[in-house]
Design an enzyme around this catalytic site. Structure first.
Site, PDB file in Angstrom:
ATOM      1  CE1 TYR A 107      -3.984   2.136   0.627  1.00 35.16           C
ATOM      2  CE2 TYR A 107      -2.647   3.176   2.325  1.00 35.16           C
ATOM      3  CZ  TYR A 107      -3.774   3.167   1.527  1.00 35.16           C
ATOM      4  OH  TYR A 107      -4.698   4.185   1.626  1.00 35.16           O
ATOM      5  NE  ARG A 122     -10.872   1.886   6.549  1.00 35.65           N
ATOM      6  CZ  ARG A 122     -11.027   2.597   5.436  1.00 35.65           C
ATOM      7  NH1 ARG A 122     -10.256   3.614   5.171  1.00 35.65           N
ATOM      8  NH2 ARG A 122     -11.975   2.282   4.569  1.00 35.65           N
ATOM      9  CB  VAL A 123      -8.797   1.988  14.851  1.00 38.82           C
ATOM     10  CG1 VAL A 123      -8.787   3.455  14.436  1.00 38.82           C
ATOM     11  CG2 VAL A 123      -8.835   1.857  16.349  1.00 38.82           C
ATOM     12  CB  THR A 146      -1.340   9.489  18.349  1.00 38.24           C
ATOM     13  OG1 THR A 146      -0.255   9.828  17.471  1.00 38.24           O
ATOM     14  CG2 THR A 146      -0.889   9.549  19.786  1.00 38.24           C
ATOM     15  CG  ASP A 148       0.097   0.001  14.085  1.00 35.51           C
ATOM     16  OD1 ASP A 148      -0.827  -0.664  13.606  1.00 35.51           O
ATOM     17  OD2 ASP A 148      -0.067   1.099  14.658  1.00 35.51           O
ATOM     18  N   PRO A 149       2.520   2.525  12.468  1.00 41.27           N
ATOM     19  CG  PRO A 149       2.112   3.901  10.637  1.00 41.27           C
ATOM     20  CD  PRO A 149       1.701   2.588  11.246  1.00 41.27           C
ATOM     21  NE  ARG A 158      -0.450   7.856   9.547  1.00 39.03           N
ATOM     22  CZ  ARG A 158      -1.037   6.687   9.371  1.00 39.03           C
ATOM     23  NH1 ARG A 158      -2.337   6.570   9.523  1.00 39.03           N
ATOM     24  NH2 ARG A 158      -0.341   5.622   9.045  1.00 39.03           N
TER      25      ARG A 158
HETATM   26  P1  NAD Z   1     -12.693   1.707   0.210  1.00 39.33           P
HETATM   27  O1  NAD Z   1     -12.010   0.395   0.304  1.00 39.33           O
HETATM   28  O2  NAD Z   1     -14.014   1.868   0.865  1.00 39.33           O
HETATM   29  O3  NAD Z   1     -12.852   2.166  -1.306  1.00 39.33           O
HETATM   30  C1  NAD Z   1     -11.995   1.773  -2.334  1.00 39.33           C
HETATM   31  C2  NAD Z   1     -12.832   1.452  -3.554  1.00 39.33           C
HETATM   32  O4  NAD Z   1     -11.956   1.054  -4.634  1.00 39.33           O
HETATM   33  C3  NAD Z   1     -13.785   0.279  -3.333  1.00 39.33           C
HETATM   34  O5  NAD Z   1     -15.061   0.599  -3.821  1.00 39.33           O
HETATM   35  C4  NAD Z   1     -13.141  -0.857  -4.128  1.00 39.33           C
HETATM   36  O6  NAD Z   1     -14.078  -1.828  -4.554  1.00 39.33           O
HETATM   37  C5  NAD Z   1     -12.476  -0.110  -5.260  1.00 39.33           C
HETATM   38  N1  NAD Z   1     -11.363  -0.818  -5.884  1.00 39.33           N
HETATM   39  C6  NAD Z   1     -10.331  -1.455  -5.273  1.00 39.33           C
HETATM   40  N2  NAD Z   1      -9.490  -1.967  -6.190  1.00 39.33           N
HETATM   41  C7  NAD Z   1      -9.999  -1.639  -7.419  1.00 39.33           C
HETATM   42  C8  NAD Z   1      -9.589  -1.896  -8.756  1.00 39.33           C
HETATM   43  N3  NAD Z   1      -8.475  -2.589  -9.025  1.00 39.33           N
HETATM   44  N4  NAD Z   1     -10.361  -1.423  -9.763  1.00 39.33           N
HETATM   45  C9  NAD Z   1     -11.493  -0.721  -9.514  1.00 39.33           C
HETATM   46  N5  NAD Z   1     -11.936  -0.463  -8.259  1.00 39.33           N
HETATM   47  C10 NAD Z   1     -11.182  -0.908  -7.221  1.00 39.33           C
HETATM   48  O7  NAD Z   1     -11.657   2.792   0.780  1.00 39.33           O
HETATM   49  P2  NAD Z   1     -11.834   4.343   1.043  1.00 39.33           P
HETATM   50  O8  NAD Z   1     -11.592   4.577   2.489  1.00 39.33           O
HETATM   51  O9  NAD Z   1     -13.071   4.863   0.435  1.00 39.33           O
HETATM   52  O10 NAD Z   1     -10.571   4.921   0.273  1.00 39.33           O
HETATM   53  C11 NAD Z   1     -10.676   5.530  -0.998  1.00 39.33           C
HETATM   54  C12 NAD Z   1      -9.312   6.041  -1.429  1.00 39.33           C
HETATM   55  O11 NAD Z   1      -8.835   6.996  -0.480  1.00 39.33           O
HETATM   56  C13 NAD Z   1      -8.250   4.951  -1.543  1.00 39.33           C
HETATM   57  O12 NAD Z   1      -7.446   5.203  -2.655  1.00 39.33           O
HETATM   58  C14 NAD Z   1      -7.463   5.123  -0.269  1.00 39.33           C
HETATM   59  O13 NAD Z   1      -6.138   4.695  -0.431  1.00 39.33           O
HETATM   60  C15 NAD Z   1      -7.551   6.616  -0.031  1.00 39.33           C
HETATM   61  N6  NAD Z   1      -7.377   6.937   1.394  1.00 39.33           N
HETATM   62  C16 NAD Z   1      -8.369   6.690   2.295  1.00 39.33           C
HETATM   63  C17 NAD Z   1      -8.157   6.968   3.645  1.00 39.33           C
HETATM   64  C18 NAD Z   1      -9.203   6.742   4.687  1.00 39.33           C
HETATM   65  O14 NAD Z   1      -8.948   6.976   5.873  1.00 39.33           O
HETATM   66  N7  NAD Z   1     -10.396   6.312   4.359  1.00 39.33           N
HETATM   67  C19 NAD Z   1      -6.924   7.491   4.064  1.00 39.33           C
HETATM   68  C20 NAD Z   1      -5.936   7.712   3.097  1.00 39.33           C
HETATM   69  C21 NAD Z   1      -6.178   7.450   1.765  1.00 39.33           C
HETATM   70  N1  UDP Z   2      -6.130  -0.597  15.953  1.00 33.45           N
HETATM   71  C1  UDP Z   2      -6.498  -1.068  17.200  1.00 33.45           C
HETATM   72  N2  UDP Z   2      -7.542  -1.943  17.266  1.00 33.45           N
HETATM   73  C2  UDP Z   2      -8.253  -2.333  16.179  1.00 33.45           C
HETATM   74  C3  UDP Z   2      -7.884  -1.818  14.904  1.00 33.45           C
HETATM   75  C4  UDP Z   2      -6.806  -0.950  14.839  1.00 33.45           C
HETATM   76  O1  UDP Z   2      -5.894  -0.727  18.228  1.00 33.45           O
HETATM   77  O2  UDP Z   2      -9.201  -3.115  16.338  1.00 33.45           O
HETATM   78  C5  UDP Z   2      -4.998   0.361  15.864  1.00 33.45           C
HETATM   79  C6  UDP Z   2      -3.937   0.032  14.810  1.00 33.45           C
HETATM   80  O3  UDP Z   2      -2.968  -0.857  15.331  1.00 33.45           O
HETATM   81  C7  UDP Z   2      -3.379   1.408  14.508  1.00 33.45           C
HETATM   82  C8  UDP Z   2      -4.578   2.349  14.693  1.00 33.45           C
HETATM   83  O4  UDP Z   2      -5.528   1.613  15.464  1.00 33.45           O
HETATM   84  O5  UDP Z   2      -2.384   1.745  15.448  1.00 33.45           O
HETATM   85  C9  UDP Z   2      -5.220   2.782  13.376  1.00 33.45           C
HETATM   86  O6  UDP Z   2      -5.477   1.621  12.614  1.00 33.45           O
HETATM   87  P1  UDP Z   2      -6.250   1.646  11.217  1.00 33.45           P
HETATM   88  O7  UDP Z   2      -6.135   0.273  10.650  1.00 33.45           O
HETATM   89  O8  UDP Z   2      -7.602   2.215  11.392  1.00 33.45           O
HETATM   90  O9  UDP Z   2      -5.447   2.704  10.333  1.00 33.45           O
HETATM   91  P2  UDP Z   2      -3.897   2.908   9.958  1.00 33.45           P
HETATM   92  O10 UDP Z   2      -3.036   2.052  10.848  1.00 33.45           O
HETATM   93  O11 UDP Z   2      -3.810   2.524   8.519  1.00 33.45           O
HETATM   94  O12 UDP Z   2      -3.689   4.347  10.218  1.00 33.45           O
END
Ligand code: NAD
Ligand code: UDP
Ligand code: UDP
Length: 322
Positions: free
Chosen positions: A154, A195-196, A219, A282-283, A286
């Site tokens: 990723y 996700r958390v 954090t 795990d960061p 942030r």
């Molecule tokens: P999500 O998993 O809900 O949405 C991703 C969408 O992409 C899904 O609908 C999935 O079916 C589609 N997808 C995956 N692989 C594909 C492919 N090969 N072809 C076509 N469609 C595909 O995630 P989200 O939280 O909505 O994230 C959307 C975007 O934002 C992502 O690019 C993610 O990396 C970025 N992003 C999200 C967060 C967050 O906290 N939600 C943080 C940082 C970046």
């Molecule tokens: N985390 C947790 N319990 C859970 C899921 C996640 O303590 O059930 C922690 C995880 O280890 C991380 C933070 O929550 O430190 C955020 O995790 P998430 O997967 O939501 O996002 P990311 O690590 O990609 O920022």
């Protein structure tokens, strides 16, 4: 800008890859509200038609099943490239496909933008900073990322996508926009994506133990989805010379223990906290530095964590009841 048929009629044809996902479905809704023509392209890996169900009757919305790792030939004026699984559980499920989605997906969408001369925005991520040594993280920080760990598919995929965006900009004069999104939450998060925020809320509502990974002192900074979408649209519509990358997130920083306690209080749950091993790489902390977004977009988040959590808890309460 392109001058194809739909723009001559007044509204833009906007492609959203990953439009059936959490963020994509909110973006689709906002753009339709603004009267745009929206084409959603999604392979439904982590997204679903259910996320768009309330919009499917709208004649300005078209939904196409397609995987962005394959070429796509459509006529559009703007592209929001969101396709990519975003939660660690989902992106680690098939890590090779995750890298292909970020890298081949970016190449195909940039090729499409080059042919149509569409403006293209990349949904990048705070993960490009890895486990950061600079805090809070400004856009000028290059990051500390493990290239061979379980998060690398990723993190490095998204870093390579940024490289491609900037090379298409320099080499082909594309109109690019890159936003680095920090942890975002809200209604339509996938209940099982690990996700958390979704984990803790679902556990709290089901009376199950709240799983804290590590000691819970790490954090994150959580942005409510409405704030995030407003910033993303504002970036797309900003003057062409502001290409980013720009951080989008809420600088309020919380430990996972504090998040768990807030969710227990707001949901009225009696769940217990249990401690489980911290996943690899795990960061530890942030927090976005959003000075650039404030200065260039006049944007800052408006929704406090408590208010956003209330909305999200209400969503999951209803989802779990059906
Ligand atoms: P999500 O998993 O809900 O949405 C991703 C969408 O992409 C899904 O609908 C999935 O079916 C589609 N997808 C995956 N692989 C594909 C492919 N090969 N072809 C076509 N469609 C595909 O995630 P989200 O939280 O909505 O994230 C959307 C975007 O934002 C992502 O690019 C993610 O990396 C970025 N992003 C999200 C967060 C967050 O906290 N939600 C943080 C940082 C970046
Ligand atoms: N985390 C947790 N319990 C859970 C899921 C996640 O303590 O059930 C922690 C995880 O280890 C991380 C933070 O929550 O430190 C955020 O995790 P998430 O997967 O939501 O996002 P990311 O690590 O990609 O920022
Ligand atoms: N591409 C696409 N749709 C288009 C134009 C291009 O999916 O409308 C894909 C195509 O498969 C190509 C990639 O985008 O491999 C990169 O396109 P570019 O024009 O940059 O490179 P080239 O075609 O020269 O490899």
């Amino acid at each position: 800008m392109a001058s194809n048929a739909s723009s001559q009629l007044g509204n833009k044809k906007i492609l959203i890859t990953g439009g059936a996902g959490f963020l994509g479905s909110h973006l689709t809704e906002r753009l339709l509200e603004r009267g745009e023509e929206v084409l959603v392209v999604d392979n439904f890996f982590t997204g679903s038609k259910q996320n768009l169900a309330h919009l499917l009757g709208n004649p300005h919305l078209e939904v196409m099943r397609h995987d962005v790792t394959f070429p796509l030939y459509v006529e559009v004026n703007q592209i929001y490239n969101l396709a990519c699984p975003a939660s660690p559980v989902h992106y680690q499920h098939d890590p090779v496909q995750t890298t292909k989605t970020s890298v081949h997906g970016a190449i195909n969408m940039l090729g499409l933008a080059k042919r149509t001369r569409a403006r293209i925005l990349q949904a990048s991520t705070s993960e490009v900073y890895g486990d950061p040594e600079v805090h809070p993280q400004p856009e000028s920080y290059w990051g500390k990322v493990n290239p061979i760990g379980i998060r690398s598919c990723y993190d490095e995929g998204k870093r390579c996508a940024e490289t491609l965006f900037f090379d298409y900009y320099r080499q082909h004069a594309l109109e690019i926009k890159v936003v680095r999104i920090f942890n975002t939450y809200g209604p339509r998060m996938h209940p099982n994506d690990g996700r958390v925020v979704s984990n803790f809320i679902v556990q709290a509502l089901q009376g199950k133990d709240i799983t804290i990974y590590g000691d819970g002192q790490q954090t994150r900074s959580f942005c409510y989805v409405d704030d995030l979408i407003a910033a993303m649209m504002s970036m797309m519509d900003a003057p062409a010379d502001f290409i980013g990358p720009v951080n989008i997130g809420n600088p309020g920083e919380f430990t996972m223990l504090a998040l768990a306690e807030a969710i227990l209080k707001l949901s009225g749950s009696k769940s217990k906290l249990v401690f489980e091993p911290l996943p690899a790489d795990d960061p530890k902390q942030r927090q976005p530095d959003i000075a650039l977004a404030k200065a260039k977009l006049g944007w800052q988040p408006k929704v406090a964590l408590e208010d956003g959590l209330k909305e999200t808890i209400a969503y999951f309460r209803q989802l779990l009841a059906t």
